[in-house]
Design an enzyme around this catalytic site. Structure first.
Site, PDB file in Angstrom:
ATOM      1  N   VAL A   1     120.931 103.446  25.663  1.00  0.00           N
ATOM      2  CA  VAL A   1     120.735 102.051  25.246  1.00  0.00           C
ATOM      3  C   VAL A   1     119.247 101.741  25.342  1.00  0.00           C
ATOM      4  CG1 VAL A   1     123.022 101.260  25.958  1.00  0.00           C
ATOM      5  CG2 VAL A   1     121.145 101.121  27.567  1.00  0.00           C
ATOM      6  N   CYS A   2     118.777 100.941  24.408  1.00  0.00           N
ATOM      7  CA  CYS A   2     117.365 100.566  24.369  1.00  0.00           C
ATOM      8  C   CYS A   2     117.056  99.634  25.525  1.00  0.00           C
ATOM      9  CB  CYS A   2     117.030  99.887  23.056  1.00  0.00           C
ATOM     10  SG  CYS A   2     115.402  99.115  23.078  1.00  0.00           S
ATOM     11  N   ILE A   3     116.036  99.974  26.280  1.00  0.00           N
ATOM     12  CA  ILE A   3     115.732  99.202  27.488  1.00  0.00           C
ATOM     13  C   ILE A   3     115.335  97.759  27.158  1.00  0.00           C
ATOM     14  CG2 ILE A   3     113.348 100.086  27.575  1.00  0.00           C
ATOM     15  CD1 ILE A   3     113.628 100.010  30.632  1.00  0.00           C
TER      16      ILE A   3
END
Lengths: 182, 117, 106, 86
Positions: free
Chosen positions: A129-131
């Site tokens: 998941v994109c931070i």
């Protein structure tokens, strides 16, 4: 002998496998005429030879308000069943909400998170998941929880929280990039 | 590799447009050949004089202005999408090339990867 | 003179960007063992102009490009920037200049 | 190679119709399958589960080829780039 339609030259990492025995694509209900074919070398039918490809998936939709997390899972399962490989699944935009371990789906709806986790474990799939997108939406792993001094971490451990560079690196490393927008 | 970002959302539907631009900038950092096609409501991202801060957002036109700083200079806009909104190039904040449908076909066919907003 | 407490996150970035001023910058730099000189300040002001123009914190490449255009070719290289802001210049500059953490840091 | 267009909405189909090449493939997926109610001229593929789930299994015309997800995998493998239209 190696043969491939469409020209191997376009495929720098070309690995062409003869898969006439137990060809995984036999599960497909596509008739050969149903899809536009690349021209085959004379005497070589496309379906005699298959190349294992690496796919990466971008999943953008909110699990509660779009179908994209569901469709991406069905596509990922079919990819593995077809003998191709998933390099990485990158959840971006509202797609990051799938990693929230506090989801409690109603008993009469399918548990998408559980299905992703089981599928990923079974096939050693990399779920990311994109931070930046995750922080904005309150999806934090323990490192980020501590960094921003929040109450609780809620990322299911099967997901790694990574930078956007992982999205681009995957696209560069793969044969195909497929996006399931929200 | 050739990356095309196909941007079709208006600038302030949540953070989607801004997040897509973040992704474009990273693709630029990775030394890929990156181009952007603004189509449908995506052309609205290019309008001049936005003040995103009124909505608590970064201004999308300002973020887009950073693209040339990341050496992303192949910016295209769909001719029909401009015409449908009665927009002309002087209302846009960046120099862009207008593409008709054939031009867009050619652009897409040349790509390895097409990313979305 | 009133004492003010400035909130930093665990990595030393400002929690509230409006807390930034030149005194804050000097303290943020001191926390990194950097004493700010004229050479540091011209870079700090350069990235703050970049942010006000583009609303993104610059990554390394656009930073070098801006330095070339505004401060000249002799400073437009990563060795120069690393001498002043060791380690990861784009990230450290963003921190000391009171900009958001670059979303595109890899 | 030729492109595969993944159509996730009727709006997405309208947007991409102008710029598809004759050899490109189009696949209706998710709410994109509702486009079978609007378009009966273009040669399309559609995800069977998405048609059936929405009660469209008997409403689509001859121009639509129903496929499952493994069919989608085949399409993806044979086209590049893959273009999504939300």
């Amino acid at each position: 002998m190696i043969a491939s339609p469409g020209g191997v030259a376009e495929w720098p990492k070309a690995l062409v496998l003869k898969t006439s025995e137990g060809r995984p694509s036999e599960s497909s209900n596509l008739s050969p005429s149903a899809i536009s074919m690349q021209s085959s070398p004379p005497g070589v039918s496309y379906d005699c030879y298959r190349r294992i490809m690496m796919f990466c998936l971008n999943v953008h939709g909110d699990p509660a308000s779009s179908q994209s997390v569901h469709s991406a899972l069905q596509f990922a399962k079919a990819t593995v069943a077809s003998g191709h490989e998933i390099y990485r699944v990158f959840f971006y935009h509202d797609g990051v909400r799938i990693a929230d371990c506090n989801q409690v789906p109603p008993q009469d709806e399918s548990n998408l998170l559980q299905q992703w986790i089981e599928f990923a474990e079974e096939h050693s799939l990399e779920l990311t998941v994109c931070i930046a997108a995750a922080l904005k939406r309150g999806v934090l792993n323990e490192d980020e929880r501590a960094r921003y001094e929040r109450v609780a971490a809620n990322v299911y451990p099967a997901f790694s929280v990574v930078g956007l560079g992982q999205q681009i690196e995957a696209a560069i490393s793969c044969d195909r990039t497929i996006t399931f927008p929200g | 590799m050739r990356f095309l970002y196909l941007l079709r959302r208006p600038p302030y539907s949540g953070s989607l447009a801004a997040e897509a631009i973040d992704s474009i900038l990273v693709a630029g950092v990775f030394d890929q050949r990156v181009s952007v096609l603004f189509k449908d409501d995506g052309v609205l991202q290019l309008l001049k004089d936005q003040q995103g801060q009124l909505l608590g957002h970064r201004s999308v036109n300002k973020m887009l202005a950073a693209l040339p700083e990341y050496e992303i200079e192949e910016l295209f806009v769909c001719a029909r999408s401009l015409a449908e909104r009665a927009l002309s190039l002087d209302q846009l904040s960046l120099p862009v090339q207008v593409l008709d449908e054939v031009g867009q076909q050619t652009l897409i066919a040349a790509q390895n990867v097409v990313m979305n907003d | 003179m009133t004492r003010v407490t400035i909130q930093l996150d665990k990595d030393g970035f400002l929690v509230h960007l409006t807390d930034w001023n030149e005194v804050t910058a000097a303290e943020l730099a001191a926390a990194q063992n950097i004493e700010l000189t004229e050479a540091h300040w011209e870079l700090i002001h350069l990235v703050r102009r970049f942010y006000s123009q583009f609303e993104v914190s610059p990554a390394m490449r656009p930073l070098v490009k801006q330095v070339r255009e505004q401060l000249g070719e002799d400073k437009a290289n990563s060795i120069y920037l690393m001498q002043l802001f060791p380690g990861s210049p784009a990230k450290l500059l963003a921190k000391i200049a009171g900009l958001p953490r670059p979303t595109n840091c890899l | 190679m030729t492109s595969l267009h993944l159509i996730f909405s009727a709006k997405g189909l309208r947007s991409c119709l102008g710029i598809i090449q004759p050899e490109d493939a189009l696949l209706l997926i998710e709410d994109g399958v509702y486009a079978v109610l609007e378009d009966s001229a273009t040669r399309l593929h559609a995800i069977e589960d998405d048609l059936v789930a929405r009660g469209l299994q008997n409403l689509h015309a001859d121009n639509v080829q129903r496929i499952d997800y493994s069919g989608m995998v085949e399409l993806v493998a044979r086209h590049q780039p893959i273009v999504s239209w939300h």
